[in-house]
Scaffold this motif. Structure first.
Motif, PDB file in Angstrom:
ATOM      1  N   ALA A  86      32.010  35.722  51.255  1.00  0.00           N
ATOM      2  CA  ALA A  86      32.345  34.669  50.287  1.00  0.00           C
ATOM      3  C   ALA A  86      33.834  34.685  49.949  1.00  0.00           C
ATOM      4  CB  ALA A  86      31.504  34.846  49.019  1.00  0.00           C
ATOM      5  N   PHE A  87      34.407  35.898  49.785  1.00  0.00           N
ATOM      6  CA  PHE A  87      35.841  35.983  49.472  1.00  0.00           C
ATOM      7  C   PHE A  87      36.671  35.412  50.618  1.00  0.00           C
ATOM      8  CE2 PHE A  87      39.951  38.107  49.419  1.00  0.00           C
ATOM      9  CZ  PHE A  87      40.335  37.953  48.087  1.00  0.00           C
ATOM     10  N   ALA A  88      36.289  35.763  51.870  1.00  0.00           N
ATOM     11  CA  ALA A  88      37.034  35.258  53.018  1.00  0.00           C
ATOM     12  C   ALA A  88      36.945  33.739  53.100  1.00  0.00           C
ATOM     13  CB  ALA A  88      36.501  35.896  54.301  1.00  0.00           C
ATOM     14  N   LEU A  89      35.776  33.187  52.839  1.00  0.00           N
ATOM     15  CA  LEU A  89      35.625  31.729  52.870  1.00  0.00           C
ATOM     16  C   LEU A  89      36.434  31.062  51.772  1.00  0.00           C
ATOM     17  CD1 LEU A  89      31.791  31.447  53.622  1.00  0.00           C
ATOM     18  CD2 LEU A  89      33.689  31.016  55.195  1.00  0.00           C
ATOM     19  N   GLN A  90      36.415  31.646  50.561  1.00  0.00           N
ATOM     20  CA  GLN A  90      37.186  31.077  49.460  1.00  0.00           C
ATOM     21  C   GLN A  90      38.685  31.195  49.717  1.00  0.00           C
ATOM     22  OE1 GLN A  90      36.176  29.426  46.685  1.00  0.00           O
ATOM     23  NE2 GLN A  90      34.111  29.462  47.542  1.00  0.00           N
ATOM     24  N   GLU A 130      43.712  26.423  52.936  1.00  0.00           N
ATOM     25  CA  GLU A 130      43.620  25.040  53.436  1.00  0.00           C
ATOM     26  C   GLU A 130      44.098  24.053  52.376  1.00  0.00           C
ATOM     27  OE1 GLU A 130      40.253  22.035  55.396  1.00  0.00           O
ATOM     28  OE2 GLU A 130      39.680  23.997  54.588  1.00  0.00           O
ATOM     29  N   ARG A 131      43.771  24.335  51.115  1.00  0.00           N
ATOM     30  CA  ARG A 131      44.239  23.436  50.050  1.00  0.00           C
ATOM     31  C   ARG A 131      45.761  23.490  49.930  1.00  0.00           C
ATOM     32  NH1 ARG A 131      45.276  24.880  45.088  1.00  0.00           N
ATOM     33  NH2 ARG A 131      44.053  26.804  45.272  1.00  0.00           N
ATOM     34  N   ILE A 132      46.322  24.700  50.041  1.00  0.00           N
ATOM     35  CA  ILE A 132      47.786  24.837  49.983  1.00  0.00           C
ATOM     36  C   ILE A 132      48.431  24.095  51.154  1.00  0.00           C
ATOM     37  CG2 ILE A 132      49.678  26.486  50.177  1.00  0.00           C
ATOM     38  CD1 ILE A 132      47.953  28.486  48.650  1.00  0.00           C
ATOM     39  N   ASP A 133      47.839  24.268  52.369  1.00  0.00           N
ATOM     40  CA  ASP A 133      48.407  23.606  53.547  1.00  0.00           C
ATOM     41  C   ASP A 133      48.336  22.090  53.421  1.00  0.00           C
ATOM     42  OD1 ASP A 133      48.900  26.095  54.545  1.00  0.00           O
ATOM     43  OD2 ASP A 133      47.234  26.109  55.980  1.00  0.00           O
ATOM     44  N   ASN A 134      47.271  21.594  52.840  1.00  0.00           N
ATOM     45  CA  ASN A 134      47.188  20.135  52.633  1.00  0.00           C
ATOM     46  C   ASN A 134      48.277  19.653  51.699  1.00  0.00           C
ATOM     47  OD1 ASN A 134      44.960  19.907  54.314  1.00  0.00           O
ATOM     48  ND2 ASN A 134      43.475  20.131  52.642  1.00  0.00           N
ATOM     49  N   GLU A 150      47.875  32.024  43.389  1.00  0.00           N
ATOM     50  CA  GLU A 150      46.738  31.168  43.710  1.00  0.00           C
ATOM     51  C   GLU A 150      45.474  31.995  43.931  1.00  0.00           C
ATOM     52  OE1 GLU A 150      46.374  27.754  44.161  1.00  0.00           O
ATOM     53  OE2 GLU A 150      48.306  27.549  43.148  1.00  0.00           O
ATOM     54  N   MET A 151      45.649  33.186  44.506  1.00  0.00           N
ATOM     55  CA  MET A 151      44.503  34.031  44.796  1.00  0.00           C
ATOM     56  C   MET A 151      44.055  34.874  43.605  1.00  0.00           C
ATOM     57  SD  MET A 151      43.427  33.645  47.896  1.00  0.00           S
ATOM     58  CE  MET A 151      43.931  32.982  49.493  1.00  0.00           C
ATOM     59  N   SER A 152      44.859  34.940  42.553  1.00  0.00           N
ATOM     60  CA  SER A 152      44.538  35.823  41.435  1.00  0.00           C
ATOM     61  C   SER A 152      43.226  35.430  40.761  1.00  0.00           C
ATOM     62  CB  SER A 152      45.682  35.821  40.416  1.00  0.00           C
ATOM     63  OG  SER A 152      45.863  34.508  39.886  1.00  0.00           O
ATOM     64  N   LEU A 169      40.781  33.904  42.211  1.00  0.00           N
ATOM     65  CA  LEU A 169      39.716  34.266  43.137  1.00  0.00           C
ATOM     66  C   LEU A 169      39.439  35.762  43.078  1.00  0.00           C
ATOM     67  CD1 LEU A 169      37.834  33.235  45.356  1.00  0.00           C
ATOM     68  CD2 LEU A 169      39.676  33.638  47.005  1.00  0.00           C
ATOM     69  N   ARG A 170      40.506  36.564  43.020  1.00  0.00           N
ATOM     70  CA  ARG A 170      40.310  38.012  42.930  1.00  0.00           C
ATOM     71  C   ARG A 170      39.608  38.392  41.628  1.00  0.00           C
ATOM     72  NH1 ARG A 170      45.742  37.945  44.966  1.00  0.00           N
ATOM     73  NH2 ARG A 170      45.795  38.566  47.181  1.00  0.00           N
ATOM     74  N   SER A 171      39.975  37.734  40.555  1.00  0.00           N
ATOM     75  CA  SER A 171      39.323  38.027  39.283  1.00  0.00           C
ATOM     76  C   SER A 171      37.825  37.729  39.347  1.00  0.00           C
ATOM     77  CB  SER A 171      39.977  37.192  38.171  1.00  0.00           C
ATOM     78  OG  SER A 171      39.309  37.395  36.939  1.00  0.00           O
ATOM     79  N   THR A 172      37.505  36.612  40.012  1.00  0.00           N
ATOM     80  CA  THR A 172      36.081  36.273  40.156  1.00  0.00           C
ATOM     81  C   THR A 172      35.335  37.328  40.942  1.00  0.00           C
ATOM     82  OG1 THR A 172      36.597  33.906  40.053  1.00  0.00           O
ATOM     83  CG2 THR A 172      34.485  34.550  41.057  1.00  0.00           C
ATOM     84  N   PHE A 173      35.968  37.829  42.006  1.00  0.00           N
ATOM     85  CA  PHE A 173      35.278  38.802  42.831  1.00  0.00           C
ATOM     86  C   PHE A 173      35.309  40.205  42.250  1.00  0.00           C
ATOM     87  CE2 PHE A 173      35.237  35.377  45.816  1.00  0.00           C
ATOM     88  CZ  PHE A 173      34.049  35.571  46.499  1.00  0.00           C
ATOM     89  N   PHE A 174      36.251  40.479  41.385  1.00  0.00           N
ATOM     90  CA  PHE A 174      36.169  41.716  40.620  1.00  0.00           C
ATOM     91  C   PHE A 174      34.937  41.677  39.715  1.00  0.00           C
ATOM     92  CE2 PHE A 174      40.983  42.456  41.002  1.00  0.00           C
ATOM     93  CZ  PHE A 174      40.790  43.288  42.080  1.00  0.00           C
TER      94      PHE A 174
END
Length: 513
Positions: free
Chosen positions: A56-60, A66-70, A195-197, A199-204
């Motif tokens: 799930a973390f890798a997919l997110q 992808e959102r940043i690249d867009n 941007e990933m913080s 996401l990391r907080s969610t997975f913590f």
């Protein structure tokens, strides 16, 4: 140290590959089944949580990139629109690269965790006003150094670069104009770490919840596995209480799962063992009793014999030989019963039942003064051991002779009923008491009636063993009251070879039986 000693020391090193596996196996072998199952459940659950979380973390993370690249692609498209437009101050096409960069900065409003900066000829040039910028790219000298090395001929593709401050995801767009020798670079970058913080907080949080779930699973699994293994513990405790002289212990079973079925199977096995040991003890007691009597008789007469009296010597000799013959018959009967479970106890072959009936009748007439009658004869061929069946049938005939009066009628016959072959003997004796009907086929059994009070009590058990070896049975019936007294002993055997009165091939019959 000698080479062999060094090699041996290396082989026994705990960290070596050769020593790790045995240590692991020994450690696992010392764990209880409950601990093994619990370990397996916890390990599998932990792997599931880890794999699910990592996936799930890798997919997110891929979705965030992808959102940043867009967003970076839209920034490139917006700059190309600016290049193709006119200078809003002069109303003419842009005359210099600096003007294009200035208009691009003015048109781009950085979003959260986004920064914009321009370079002209490898040097910092323009940046948005401080109040509009979320990320100040010019404050990171490592990033500026990376941007300064980008040449105008490099493709405009998203890149990722890490510095001591943070990690960036950026795109650098070269800006060139005809008539202006300067080379510009329009840079849009995102603070990828920021941007990933979230996401990391969610997975913590996910990890903490996963650890709590593992703890709950461990506790629940401990009780569930203990409940499931309860029949095993009961089996262990019961087997500990079982002794050579006491097989009465049984496992209490309440469930319907596989382990409960195992406990039921063990209870059934204990029932069989208890019956077998009981039968063995009875057999030994009865054999000892049967052999002790003739030995006592022989010993007593030998001690009292008058060696000087020829008549006394001959009488004692005759008595001793008679008792020894009786012991020999007992041993022979025991040997017959002992071999009844062997595969070669019976040797099947196509047998003419009509001829077998006549042979048994002829042999029966030599037993004594009875009226021997063949009441029925089955003229068929079946697969059986003629010698063993003759032995069993003659045993029934001998019983009928022993317990019937001289001059009475003894009938015997053979007939086919459905797919069964019935060989029977009927006498006019006192019959078999109802209470003794089933027990007369037990070894060494003697009832109170006269008809089962003679011999060692092995004749009818031998008949039952021969019938069982033929996949059949032996039973006793009482004639109707209006027919007379006596008993009917029946050998019930399979007659599977009858096809339009012709016998089947022997190989087919053997496979069937």
């Amino acid at each position: 140290m000698p080479r062999s000693a060094r090699a041996g020391a290396h082989a026994d090193t705990p960290g070596s590959a050769t020593g790790a596996i045995p240590v692991y196996q020994r450690t696992l072998a010392h764990l209880t089944v409950r601990a093994r199952l619990l370990t397996a459940v916890v390990v599998l659950s932990a792997l599931t949580v880890m794999i699910a979380g990592a996936t799930a973390f890798a997919l997110q993370a891929a979705e965030t990139d992808e959102r940043i690249d867009n967003s970076l692609s839209r920034a490139v498209a917006a700059l190309r629109v600016v290049e193709a437009a006119e200078d809003r101050e002069t109303g003419q096409p842009f005359a210099s690269v600096s003007d294009v960069l200035r208009e691009g900065i003015r048109a781009r409003v950085p979003g959260k965790n986004e920064g914009v900066v321009t370079l002209l000829d490898g040097e910092l040039h323009l940046r948005p006003a401080a109040e509009t910028r979320s990320v100040r790219l010019e404050k990171d000298p490592e990033l500026v150094a990376v941007l300064s090395e980008i040449t105008p001929d490099e493709p405009s593709l998203p890149r990722t670069v890490g510095t001591s401050i943070t990690q960036y995801r950026f795109i650098a767009v070269p800006v060139l104009l005809a008539g202006d020798p300067s080379a510009g670079l329009f840079v849009v970058a995102f603070d990828r770490s920021a941007e990933m913080s979230g996401l990391r907080s969610t997975f913590f949080t996910y990890s903490a919840v996963g650890l709590a779930a593992l703890a709950v699973i461990s506790v629940v699994a401990w009780f569930v596995v203990g409940r499931l293994l309860r029949p095993i513990r009961l089996l262990r405790d019961t087997t500990r209480r079982i002794t050579e002289s006491d097989l009465s212990e049984r496992i209490t079973v309440t469930g319907k799962d596989d382990l409960s079925n195992l406990a039921r199977t063990v209870n059934a096995m204990l029932d069989r063992l208890e019956r077998a040991f009981g039968s063995q003890r009875e057999l030994l007691d009865d054999v000892g009793h049967e052999l002790r009597t003739p030995l006592t008789i022989v010993r007593g007469h030998l001690e009292l014999v008058d060696a000087d009296d020829p008549d006394d010597v001959r009488a004692t000799q005759a008595l001793a030989l008679d008792e020894l013959d009786r012991m020999q018959r007992l041993v022979d009967d025991l040997m017959t019963l002992a071999t009844a479970d062997r595969p070669d106890f019976v040797r099947l072959a196509p047998t003419d039942v009509g001829r077998l009936t006549d042979d048994v009748h002829d042999k029966a007439r030599g037993l004594g003064d009875r009226r021997w009658v063949v009441a029925s004869r089955a003229d068929v061929t079946v697969l059986l051991d003629a010698q063993r069946i003759t032995q069993a049938w003659l045993q029934l005939v001998a019983n009928a002779h022993r317990y019937s009066a001289p001059g009475s009628t003894v009938r015997l016959g053979s007939e086919v009923s459905g797919d069964r072959l019935l060989l029977w003997v009927r006498d006019e004796g006192p019959g078999v008491p109802a209470a003794e009907t089933d027990r007369i086929f037990e070894r060494f059994h003697r009832g109170q009636a006269d008809r089962i009070s003679h011999g060692a009590g092995l004749g009818l058990p031998i008949v039952a063993a021969i019938a069982h070896a033929h996949h059949g049975r032996v039973f006793v019936e009482h004639p109707p009251a209006n027919v007379g007294s006596g008993a009917v002993f029946v050998l019930d055997l399979p007659a599977v070879d009858l096809v339009d009165g012709e016998p089947r091939p022997v190989t087919e019959l053997v496979e069937y039986l």
